[in-house]
Enzyme design. Sequence first.
Site, PDB file in Angstrom:
ATOM      1  N   ARG A 334       0.860  -1.275  -0.123  1.00  0.00           N
ATOM      2  CA  ARG A 334      -0.050  -0.080  -0.065  1.00  0.00           C
ATOM      3  C   ARG A 334       0.852   1.131  -0.030  1.00  0.00           C
ATOM      4  O   ARG A 334       2.008   1.299   0.669  1.00  0.00           O
ATOM      5  CB  ARG A 334      -0.984   0.156   1.173  1.00  0.00           C
ATOM      6  CG  ARG A 334      -2.135  -0.907   1.154  1.00  0.00           C
ATOM      7  CD  ARG A 334      -3.167  -0.517   0.276  1.00  0.00           C
ATOM      8  NE  ARG A 334      -4.312  -1.281  -0.171  1.00  0.00           N
ATOM      9  CZ  ARG A 334      -4.243  -2.486  -0.980  1.00  0.00           C
ATOM     10  NH1 ARG A 334      -3.168  -2.429  -1.584  1.00  0.00           N
ATOM     11  NH2 ARG A 334      -5.225  -3.157  -1.005  1.00  0.00           N
ATOM     12  N   GLU A 363      -4.005   7.723  -5.340  1.00  0.00           N
ATOM     13  CA  GLU A 363      -4.262   7.035  -6.450  1.00  0.00           C
ATOM     14  C   GLU A 363      -5.474   7.494  -7.248  1.00  0.00           C
ATOM     15  O   GLU A 363      -6.410   7.565  -6.811  1.00  0.00           O
ATOM     16  CB  GLU A 363      -4.352   5.412  -6.417  1.00  0.00           C
ATOM     17  CG  GLU A 363      -3.004   5.064  -5.731  1.00  0.00           C
ATOM     18  CD  GLU A 363      -2.951   3.160  -5.658  1.00  0.00           C
ATOM     19  OE1 GLU A 363      -4.033   2.760  -5.884  1.00  0.00           O
ATOM     20  OE2 GLU A 363      -2.074   2.889  -5.195  1.00  0.00           O
ATOM     21  N   HIS A 381      -0.932   0.238 -10.004  1.00  0.00           N
ATOM     22  CA  HIS A 381      -1.466  -0.651  -9.048  1.00  0.00           C
ATOM     23  C   HIS A 381      -2.154  -1.988  -9.629  1.00  0.00           C
ATOM     24  O   HIS A 381      -3.399  -2.144  -9.493  1.00  0.00           O
ATOM     25  CB  HIS A 381      -2.594   0.206  -7.946  1.00  0.00           C
ATOM     26  CG  HIS A 381      -3.054  -0.531  -6.854  1.00  0.00           C
ATOM     27  ND1 HIS A 381      -3.682   0.267  -5.818  1.00  0.00           N
ATOM     28  CD2 HIS A 381      -3.124  -1.803  -6.530  1.00  0.00           C
ATOM     29  CE1 HIS A 381      -3.820  -0.743  -4.835  1.00  0.00           C
ATOM     30  NE2 HIS A 381      -3.558  -1.863  -5.292  1.00  0.00           N
TER      31      HIS A 381
END
Length: 416
Positions: A334, A363, A381
């Site tokens: 993360r 993000e 991601h």
Amino acid sequence: MHACGRAKSSSILSRRGRISRPQVSRLERPGTTRKRAVPYPRIIFASVQSRYDFPCLAFPRPRPQRLPDGPLLIASASPCPERGATRTKTVSPSGDGLFRHSAGVCKMTTKKVLIVHEQIGFVADRLPATFDVLKAWEPLTPAERDSVTAMVVSGDIQLQNTYLSEFPNVGLIACLTSGYDGVDVSFAADRGIKVTRAVEVNHEDVADHAMGLLIAWTRGLVTGDKLVHSGKWNGAAKVVTRSLSELSVEIVGMGAIGKAVARRCLSFGVPVLWWGPREKDGLPFRRVPDLETLAHENNVLIVASSADRSNRHMISGKVLDALGPDGLLVNVARGSLVDESALIERLRSGKLAGATLDVFEQEPTDPARWRDVPNVILTPHSAGATRAVLPKLVKQLISNLEAYFGGRDLLTPIAA
């Protein structure tokens, strides 16, 4: 037909339209309470799953045809859990749903599920028809907000407590992802809301991605690709890169992802150390007492830890300084775990050799933030998002939803 309406024959109607075994369920005409058998030779049943849940009964919902001047008749050949119940559901022209039992009338309730984040909107089409699905990015009436009893979220995206408070009857927050740092679990628990997440579904794919980033940076694959495409490769000088044999890897977090990464490192002959907040039995790798010591003793730091509010920025400037000018940071966990500003400063100053990141503090990350940062490989991601994994994530999500609505133990609950 049995007392609970169980069919002795799988055939309901003959092809000529005449009633054969079992007899059609009893029908109640509007304005009366008397039940009488009504032959209806033209009705045709097509079995589909219902979007409704009857607390006293669960059965596949056939598609009914409307009677010429009356209500709808729905019959089912599935077993009835209440002994002696008459399995007949009628829907009056006004749309009120009643399920007629010999013991009384049960009102129709629904499994209202809200998909909160549009990024995972594809989930709506993959949930069974037994769920009545709403979408947060579409207008919701006050009545719809009150009817929502379960939420589906992407655990890595913030779920604001103020937004959650607008849904007074929510009892479950189901995270599609393995991470759940976007959910305030304590806040939810204080309101009697349970939280679930995906467990051991995509860890192998995330580990593959971590190793891909490690190899790509160590062997200069991205730089070499740009060199060839730009036409700057002239053969006058040999491109020399690091070797994997020069590496020693430290893993932060020895959960499913950390263990999968460690196995892959060993297959490449790379030694492994690890750190986590708690000891774990049965691991063949040495646990280092603190993060700074771990970073100082190795030249690759792979972050594979779960994230919550307690470990934000645990990969601090001090840890990055301990990793040093020959060190590489790999983050597939993360973005909140890494002090991103401290990382960028050390990359620009040469205090850290490089970084490969699949996750970011915000993000999607602002590309301008990384435009002039040297020696980085960035991916969007995508470590755990593979075609093989998505069906598994959805399947585990559905299992948790069905367990919740069925009053059973949740498959993958998160402890508050």
